[in-house]
Motif scaffolding. Sequence first.
Motif, PDB file in Angstrom:
ATOM      1  N   THR A  70      -1.633  30.597  -8.710  1.00 12.11           N
ATOM      2  CA  THR A  70      -2.319  30.882  -7.417  1.00 12.11           C
ATOM      3  C   THR A  70      -3.538  30.079  -7.362  1.00 12.11           C
ATOM      4  O   THR A  70      -4.197  30.415  -6.202  1.00 12.11           O
ATOM      5  CB  THR A  70      -2.118  32.292  -7.292  1.00 12.11           C
ATOM      6  N   MET A  71      -4.101  29.612  -8.262  1.00  9.42           N
ATOM      7  CA  MET A  71      -5.547  29.224  -8.351  1.00  9.42           C
ATOM      8  C   MET A  71      -5.645  27.690  -7.921  1.00  9.42           C
ATOM      9  O   MET A  71      -5.003  26.870  -8.732  1.00  9.42           O
ATOM     10  CB  MET A  71      -6.302  29.329  -9.507  1.00  9.42           C
ATOM     11  N   ASN A  72      -6.289  27.439  -7.123  1.00  7.95           N
ATOM     12  CA  ASN A  72      -6.866  26.007  -6.598  1.00  7.95           C
ATOM     13  C   ASN A  72      -8.231  26.149  -6.901  1.00  7.95           C
ATOM     14  O   ASN A  72      -9.011  26.115  -5.903  1.00  7.95           O
ATOM     15  CB  ASN A  72      -6.474  25.571  -5.156  1.00  7.95           C
ATOM     16  N   PRO A  73      -8.826  25.272  -7.877  1.00  8.87           N
ATOM     17  CA  PRO A  73     -10.435  25.298  -8.208  1.00  8.87           C
ATOM     18  C   PRO A  73     -10.858  24.375  -7.209  1.00  8.87           C
ATOM     19  O   PRO A  73     -10.494  23.447  -6.434  1.00  8.87           O
ATOM     20  CB  PRO A  73     -10.468  24.388  -9.434  1.00  8.87           C
ATOM     21  N   SER A  74     -12.325  24.926  -6.907  1.00 11.15           N
ATOM     22  CA  SER A  74     -13.068  23.914  -6.048  1.00 11.15           C
ATOM     23  C   SER A  74     -13.695  23.120  -6.969  1.00 11.15           C
ATOM     24  O   SER A  74     -14.595  23.609  -7.849  1.00 11.15           O
ATOM     25  CB  SER A  74     -14.216  24.929  -5.179  1.00 11.15           C
ATOM     26  N   TRP A  75     -13.694  21.936  -6.976  1.00 11.01           N
ATOM     27  CA  TRP A  75     -14.106  20.945  -8.035  1.00 11.01           C
ATOM     28  C   TRP A  75     -15.935  20.823  -7.805  1.00 11.01           C
ATOM     29  O   TRP A  75     -16.397  20.926  -9.015  1.00 11.01           O
ATOM     30  CB  TRP A  75     -13.756  19.589  -7.992  1.00 11.01           C
ATOM     31  N   HIS A  76     -16.200  20.985  -6.787  1.00 14.82           N
ATOM     32  CA  HIS A  76     -17.619  21.076  -6.622  1.00 14.82           C
ATOM     33  C   HIS A  76     -18.460  22.216  -7.375  1.00 14.82           C
ATOM     34  O   HIS A  76     -19.207  22.078  -8.201  1.00 14.82           O
ATOM     35  CB  HIS A  76     -18.148  21.000  -5.182  1.00 14.82           C
ATOM     36  N   ILE A  77     -17.675  23.488  -7.298  1.00 14.52           N
ATOM     37  CA  ILE A  77     -18.337  24.450  -7.992  1.00 14.52           C
ATOM     38  C   ILE A  77     -17.953  24.449  -9.430  1.00 14.52           C
ATOM     39  O   ILE A  77     -18.841  24.800 -10.140  1.00 14.52           O
ATOM     40  CB  ILE A  77     -17.677  25.854  -7.367  1.00 14.52           C
ATOM     41  N   TYR A  78     -16.834  23.988  -9.602  1.00 12.19           N
ATOM     42  CA  TYR A  78     -16.377  23.534 -11.118  1.00 12.19           C
ATOM     43  C   TYR A  78     -17.328  22.750 -11.856  1.00 12.19           C
ATOM     44  O   TYR A  78     -18.056  23.318 -13.005  1.00 12.19           O
ATOM     45  CB  TYR A  78     -14.988  23.019 -11.290  1.00 12.19           C
ATOM     46  N   PHE A  79     -17.825  21.661 -11.313  1.00 11.60           N
ATOM     47  CA  PHE A  79     -18.919  20.823 -11.802  1.00 11.60           C
ATOM     48  C   PHE A  79     -20.149  21.427 -12.111  1.00 11.60           C
ATOM     49  O   PHE A  79     -20.881  21.289 -13.256  1.00 11.60           O
ATOM     50  CB  PHE A  79     -18.638  19.418 -11.295  1.00 11.60           C
ATOM     51  N   ASN A  80     -20.527  22.244 -11.231  1.00 10.97           N
ATOM     52  CA  ASN A  80     -21.995  22.801 -10.973  1.00 10.97           C
ATOM     53  C   ASN A  80     -21.919  23.989 -12.248  1.00 10.97           C
ATOM     54  O   ASN A  80     -22.907  24.019 -12.712  1.00 10.97           O
ATOM     55  CB  ASN A  80     -22.005  23.524  -9.881  1.00 10.97           C
ATOM     56  N   GLN A  81     -20.686  24.520 -12.498  1.00  9.38           N
ATOM     57  CA  GLN A  81     -20.824  25.373 -13.708  1.00  9.38           C
ATOM     58  C   GLN A  81     -21.202  24.645 -15.168  1.00  9.38           C
ATOM     59  O   GLN A  81     -21.833  25.085 -16.031  1.00  9.38           O
ATOM     60  CB  GLN A  81     -19.307  26.235 -14.042  1.00  9.38           C
ATOM     61  N   PHE A 136      -2.625  23.095 -15.802  1.00  8.00           N
ATOM     62  CA  PHE A 136      -2.467  24.568 -16.021  1.00  8.00           C
ATOM     63  C   PHE A 136      -3.859  25.110 -16.906  1.00  8.00           C
ATOM     64  O   PHE A 136      -4.502  26.032 -16.515  1.00  8.00           O
ATOM     65  CB  PHE A 136      -1.266  25.072 -16.941  1.00  8.00           C
ATOM     66  N   VAL A 137      -4.254  24.509 -17.943  1.00  6.45           N
ATOM     67  CA  VAL A 137      -5.181  24.614 -18.663  1.00  6.45           C
ATOM     68  C   VAL A 137      -6.429  24.420 -17.891  1.00  6.45           C
ATOM     69  O   VAL A 137      -7.378  25.529 -17.911  1.00  6.45           O
ATOM     70  CB  VAL A 137      -5.438  23.902 -19.975  1.00  6.45           C
ATOM     71  N   VAL A 138      -6.675  23.690 -17.126  1.00  9.52           N
ATOM     72  CA  VAL A 138      -7.906  23.593 -16.076  1.00  9.52           C
ATOM     73  C   VAL A 138      -8.207  24.427 -15.277  1.00  9.52           C
ATOM     74  O   VAL A 138      -9.160  25.069 -15.120  1.00  9.52           O
ATOM     75  CB  VAL A 138      -7.743  22.085 -15.430  1.00  9.52           C
ATOM     76  N   LYS A 139      -6.988  24.685 -14.751  1.00 12.13           N
ATOM     77  CA  LYS A 139      -7.052  26.105 -13.741  1.00 12.13           C
ATOM     78  C   LYS A 139      -7.390  27.279 -14.265  1.00 12.13           C
ATOM     79  O   LYS A 139      -8.319  28.086 -13.829  1.00 12.13           O
ATOM     80  CB  LYS A 139      -5.709  26.278 -13.012  1.00 12.13           C
ATOM     81  N   ARG A 140      -6.790  27.620 -15.481  1.00 13.34           N
ATOM     82  CA  ARG A 140      -6.982  28.901 -16.256  1.00 13.34           C
ATOM     83  C   ARG A 140      -8.469  28.919 -16.917  1.00 13.34           C
ATOM     84  O   ARG A 140      -9.039  29.817 -16.692  1.00 13.34           O
ATOM     85  CB  ARG A 140      -6.088  28.897 -17.412  1.00 13.34           C
ATOM     86  N   PHE A 141      -9.005  27.557 -17.107  1.00 13.85           N
ATOM     87  CA  PHE A 141     -10.332  27.637 -17.341  1.00 13.85           C
ATOM     88  C   PHE A 141     -11.377  28.044 -16.364  1.00 13.85           C
ATOM     89  O   PHE A 141     -12.516  28.722 -16.616  1.00 13.85           O
ATOM     90  CB  PHE A 141     -10.592  26.459 -18.173  1.00 13.85           C
ATOM     91  N   TYR A 142     -10.907  27.665 -15.117  1.00 20.39           N
ATOM     92  CA  TYR A 142     -11.747  28.123 -14.074  1.00 20.39           C
ATOM     93  C   TYR A 142     -11.921  29.633 -13.853  1.00 20.39           C
ATOM     94  O   TYR A 142     -12.759  29.946 -13.392  1.00 20.39           O
ATOM     95  CB  TYR A 142     -11.198  27.192 -12.625  1.00 20.39           C
ATOM     96  N   LEU A 143     -10.690  30.202 -14.157  1.00 19.15           N
ATOM     97  CA  LEU A 143     -10.799  31.590 -13.897  1.00 19.15           C
ATOM     98  C   LEU A 143     -11.595  32.266 -14.975  1.00 19.15           C
ATOM     99  O   LEU A 143     -12.280  33.129 -14.749  1.00 19.15           O
ATOM    100  CB  LEU A 143      -9.235  32.328 -13.820  1.00 19.15           C
ATOM    101  N   THR A 144     -11.532  31.507 -15.991  1.00 19.18           N
ATOM    102  CA  THR A 144     -12.309  31.983 -17.368  1.00 19.18           C
ATOM    103  C   THR A 144     -13.768  31.973 -16.865  1.00 19.18           C
ATOM    104  O   THR A 144     -14.635  32.960 -17.178  1.00 19.18           O
ATOM    105  CB  THR A 144     -12.124  31.191 -18.404  1.00 19.18           C
ATOM    106  N   LEU A 145     -14.391  30.763 -16.243  1.00 16.41           N
ATOM    107  CA  LEU A 145     -15.698  30.919 -15.566  1.00 16.41           C
ATOM    108  C   LEU A 145     -16.115  32.058 -14.849  1.00 16.41           C
ATOM    109  O   LEU A 145     -17.195  32.517 -14.998  1.00 16.41           O
ATOM    110  CB  LEU A 145     -15.927  29.530 -15.199  1.00 16.41           C
ATOM    111  N   MET A 146     -14.981  32.399 -14.020  1.00 19.51           N
ATOM    112  CA  MET A 146     -15.460  33.718 -13.354  1.00 19.51           C
ATOM    113  C   MET A 146     -15.476  34.944 -13.951  1.00 19.51           C
ATOM    114  O   MET A 146     -16.575  35.934 -14.126  1.00 19.51           O
ATOM    115  CB  MET A 146     -14.167  33.998 -12.260  1.00 19.51           C
TER     116      MET A 146
END
Length: 667
Positions: free
Chosen positions: A430-441, A479-489
Amino acid sequence: MPLHMLGEGGSRGSTLEATLLKILHSAGGGATQVIGMSATLSNIEDITQFLNADIYSNNFRPVQLTEFVKLTDNIYKVEPKALGSDDQITHDRVVNFEYKPEMVKVDPDHLLGLVLEVVPQNSCLLFCPTKKNCENVALMLCKLMAKYRRELTEVRRVERKALLKELYSDSEGRMCPTLQYTIHYGVAYHHSGLTTDERKLIEEAYSEGILCLLACTSTLAAGVNLPAKRVILRSPYVGQSFLSRSQYKQMVGRAGRAGIDSSGESILVCKATDKNKVVDLLSCPIEKCHSSLVYDGGRGIRSLLLSTIGLKVTTTTEDVFRFTNRSLAHIQQSALNVSMATLCQESLQKLIDSGLVLQTKSLSEEPEKGESVIHSLEVTPLGKATFKGPIDPDFAGLLYADLKQAEESIVLSTHLHLLYLVTPYDVVTTMNPSWHIYFNQYGTFDQSELKVASLIGVPESYVAKRAAMQKSRLKVNEFVVKRFYLTLMLYDLWREKSVWEVAEKFEQPRGFIQNLLSGAASFASCVAHFCQELKEFWAYKDLLGNFVRRLSYCVTIELIPLMEIPGVKLGRARLMFAAGYKTLSSVAAAKPEDLVKAVQYMPRKVAKQIVASSQLVLSEKKDAMMEEVDALVSVPKGVEPTGTMATIPTPAPVTPAPDSQASDING
């Protein structure tokens, strides 16, 4: 038990059916009694056959319900006896409220007029099609009240201020601007975007009459018991989908409070373009309740089979087929357009191919038929770890591979790698990353954290390309990319940032962030038990001990004793710690009056609850320790005490017990 939940689809309905199947099997001679209720079942015969039950049916309703439909500013009464004919709705009246032209632009559906006919003397639920619409409608109504019904702010003024104070305290000094404005008028919104604490406080305030209007989504109709004098359906849609008959009945069924009102009423607001659909909705039969066990290609059946084989409820393929033949899915296989025998066989084969179940052949003598082949079934060590976790069988192989890969190169200079391993799989889709936020992390990462990202398979260069809206030649697992985005939260929460801060940073509802944390804490506990069952993962068993406990609260170690007290959240725990209440015993020994004086934003009612809860927790811990002492004292002379085995602490959100058959059945 609400029986219509069997047909909700997905894991919830599937889990309920699987649990009922196991209860019916274990009951045997009928020692267990199952009582199910529902007001929205049309195919009760299927449920009766499944449960081998008797039916008690009654049309009695303690509070009379009158249904209405609103078109423009006209209200039509629904005539139950004329349903299906041209006379099923008859003109009743016109909305009794004088609308000015500027008001019509803001409130074209005349919601303010409908609401003010019942509030503040009585309560009202206003169902909206989306979460955002709930907030907008609540704000719009209060802005109109500010102009034309300012006196509504004087109703229960003291209690509403106390509610705002408590919301502020529980939200770590933050407050939703919409709620901060609307609560003064006795209005609030209610949907999954709220945190658990916010929902609880709003529900209690509504039940006590402090709030008289809730703008809510359809989930409230199937959840908590919050009745109202009047129920208004803002639109005949839930999201983009037209209302089903079952959804409609669940919503309007909230109208009428037994013991308070002598009658209840519902008003469905619709446009002229939807009139024919609404007329059909009022007269059509309630949708049939179909089994959810076959959802997602038999995912529910795979979980059911693994647990029954693991519990030795079924030990052969013949047992498996006999067991599933008692299911609701088998009874409804024609309606579901599936063959349960085929689906069961495919599911069993998938469990075998996944290495979760082992099938062996043996010969058995049968006098009449001669020798016959018996296919015995048992769980493998991986299968045992999966159902005892409990882990979804579809994710067991993925979890094992993740743990095995990390075992060789896990980074322990940061908690980021461990957090990734316990990030729930089921939220990823269900997760669609915001790439701008992702990169800022990535810009905030140190070398250890960058190493974790690279080892997991999400290199910085890939995220940079996506943030720049460019294609990357790197092959990565999405799948890994999206999951890691959740991990950052989760990583921000782990570093003690509030739910509010993380929600704003990642542009997600705060309710989603809180549910993610709760899900991660639950999954972390499951992973810990999974590793306990597999000797090769002994290192994880040690690593996940305190980690699981801390993740369930996301606080420093010294605050955990306070967080274990029911009703104490992070913000309040920090205030109590700063005021000198640093241990469970210090809170249990305190007087409520002292807490109110020492701790900022502490209402007397809450202080009394916290002291009582801490005393109860302290008493339970004392009893547990005394039992351990008695067990040690009772060791016979000359026998060396074995001591107690260290177990991985289980967080509050879940309580799976690896050696308890009951917990396995519920799993």
